[in-house]
Scaffold this motif. Structure first.
Motif, short mmCIF file in Angstrom:
data_model
loop_
_atom_site.label_atom_id
_atom_site.label_comp_id
_atom_site.label_asym_id
_atom_site.label_seq_id
_atom_site.Cartn_x
_atom_site.Cartn_y
_atom_site.Cartn_z
N GLY A 322 0.78 -1.23 0.00
CA GLY A 322 0.00 0.00 0.00
C GLY A 322 0.82 1.28 0.00
O GLY A 322 0.25 2.35 -0.23
N PHE A 323 2.12 1.19 0.26
CA PHE A 323 2.95 2.40 0.23
C PHE A 323 2.88 3.02 -1.17
O PHE A 323 3.03 2.34 -2.17
N ARG A 324 2.66 4.34 -1.21
CA ARG A 324 2.69 5.08 -2.48
C ARG A 324 4.08 5.69 -2.62
O ARG A 324 4.51 6.45 -1.74
N VAL A 325 4.78 5.36 -3.70
CA VAL A 325 6.21 5.62 -3.75
C VAL A 325 6.65 6.22 -5.09
O VAL A 325 5.98 6.10 -6.11
N ILE A 326 7.80 6.87 -5.03
CA ILE A 326 8.56 7.27 -6.21
C ILE A 326 9.82 6.41 -6.23
O ILE A 326 10.53 6.32 -5.22
N VAL A 327 10.11 5.79 -7.37
CA VAL A 327 11.38 5.08 -7.56
C VAL A 327 12.32 6.06 -8.24
O VAL A 327 12.05 6.54 -9.34
N PHE A 328 13.40 6.38 -7.56
CA PHE A 328 14.30 7.45 -7.99
C PHE A 328 15.67 6.86 -8.28
O PHE A 328 16.20 6.06 -7.50
N GLY A 329 16.26 7.25 -9.40
CA GLY A 329 17.58 6.75 -9.78
C GLY A 329 18.62 7.84 -9.80
O GLY A 329 18.32 9.02 -10.03
N LEU A 330 19.88 7.45 -9.52
CA LEU A 330 20.97 8.42 -9.41
C LEU A 330 22.26 7.77 -9.91
O LEU A 330 22.55 6.63 -9.56
N PRO A 331 23.05 8.47 -10.72
CA PRO A 331 24.32 7.90 -11.17
C PRO A 331 25.26 7.66 -9.99
O PRO A 331 25.31 8.45 -9.05
N CYS A 332 26.01 6.56 -10.06
CA CYS A 332 26.97 6.23 -9.00
C CYS A 332 28.25 7.03 -9.17
O CYS A 332 28.46 7.73 -10.17
#
Length: 362
Positions: A322-332
């Motif tokens: 049920g968590f409403r989420v944003i999947v966020f990506g970032l360069p290493c």
């Protein structure tokens, strides 16, 4: 944007805990426990000085301290509080000298806050840098390995007062033996390892991590105060990418072999409606796939889960249905994109059928 931090005061710990949770990429343990430990130590001893690695004498002794184990265990097995300083003192006894500075082995989660507590208690400065630029699940997955620094001698301590010293033939062996001992310690222990000279630290350190953690935490808090989700500003200032928005529909999570392993299924919302994403994790989020198995991001790039309303980072042990989420990506950090780096932390090391492609190209 990334203003250097020169000392860590009591009112900095909230920012550091938030930033550490973000760079923990779902793992590294909840920094809240370490935040409380650091706040208690700072109240007792005063602020912690943050130093640039280049300010260290070449013959200085630099010691990383950390928690090792499955983050899920820390939900029930709280540290007594003195395990980390016990591990440091045990390593100092083996080396026959006192440490000159504390080092953060990973820029994420609990391991971004526990070293601050140790530095405050020991009256030592902490280096503005770390060995990962994020969190990874295994001990050998650090810039020190790429720089040829040995993990051992390594000391481990638990809440019962046990202390163990390891000497192994290589850093992968250190991980294997220490992981078995961690399981026997109840799934989590505190460690001191990778003792470095100042000269070695200058070659092995990923720089500016503590400043980055602090600044990310400030961004999250400022955006919350303005009633905005921090994802957009983080994307602008860190070259990040909003990969997906959705609701967590299922979490398959198990603690095995000293790790929290599993997958999470996310059903798209708003502009992502009708699509699904699957996140794979081993303590940290390692692969983000679309419903047809196409990779949107893979280790060593960062995959972070943020609450859709508040922007607060969500860890692998706390996310649920049920968590409403944003999947966020970032360069290493660019160091991980080298051949040696990908051998240590690329998707194929973890058994995923993906070749690494930089997140900005995916």
């Amino acid at each position: 944007m990334m203003k250097p931090i020169k000392q860590i005061r009591l009112d900095d710990m909230g920012h550091i805990a938030l930033g550490g949770a973000f760079l923990g990429t779902g793992g590294g343990g909840d920094p809240y426990i370490g935040k409380l430990m650091a706040e208690q130590a700072i109240r007792a001893t005063g602020p912690v000085r943050v130093i640039d690695v280049d300010d260290l004498a070449d013959d200085a002794l630099v010691v990383p301290v950390a928690m090792m184990g499955a983050p899920t265990v820390m939900l029930e097995k709280l540290p007594r509080g003195d395990e980390a300083i016990s591990a440091l003192r045990a390593l100092e006894a083996v080396l026959g000298r006192k440490a000159d500075a504390i080092f953060t082995i990973e820029a994420g989660g609990l391991n971004s806050t526990i070293p601050i507590a140790v530095a405050a208690t020991a009256g030592l400065p902490i280096v503005d840098g770390d060995g990962m630029g994020r969190a990874f699940p295994e001990l050998q997955m650090v810039s020190m390995t790429m720089a040829g620094v040995a993990a051992c001698p390594m000391t481990m301590a638990d809440e019962k007062g046990n202390a163990i010293t390891l000497n192994t033939v290589d850093n992968l062996s250190t991980e294997k033996f220490a992981r078995s001992i961690t399981v026997e310690m109840g799934g989590a222990g505190l460690i001191a390892l990778y003792p470095m000279t100042g000269a070695e630290a200058k070659k092995a350190t990923l720089r500016g991590s503590m400043s980055l953690i602090h600044n990310i935490g400030k961004i999250v808090e400022e955006e919350q105060a303005a009633n905005r989700n921090c994802a957009d500003r983080l994307a602008r200032e860190l070259d990040g990418i909003r990969l997906f928005e959705g609701r967590v529909m299922d979490v398959d999570r198990r603690t095995t072999g000293g790790f929290a392993r599993g997958t999470a299924l996310i059903e798209g919302l708003e502009g992502f409606a009708g699509r699904t994403m699957r996140l794979h994790f081993q303590n940290e989020f390692l692969v983000a796939e679309t419903d047809d198995g196409t990779a949107l991001a893979t280790t060593p790039d960062l995959i972070c889960l943020l609450d859709l309303e508040t922007g607060v980072p969500i860890t692998t042990e706390t996310m649920g249905y049920g968590f409403r989420v944003i999947v966020f990506g970032l360069p290493c950090d660019p160091a991980w994109r080298s051949d040696h780096g990908l051998q240590l932390v690329g998707p194929r090391y973890f058994g995923y059928e993906h070749d690494y492609v930089p997140i900005e190209d995916l």
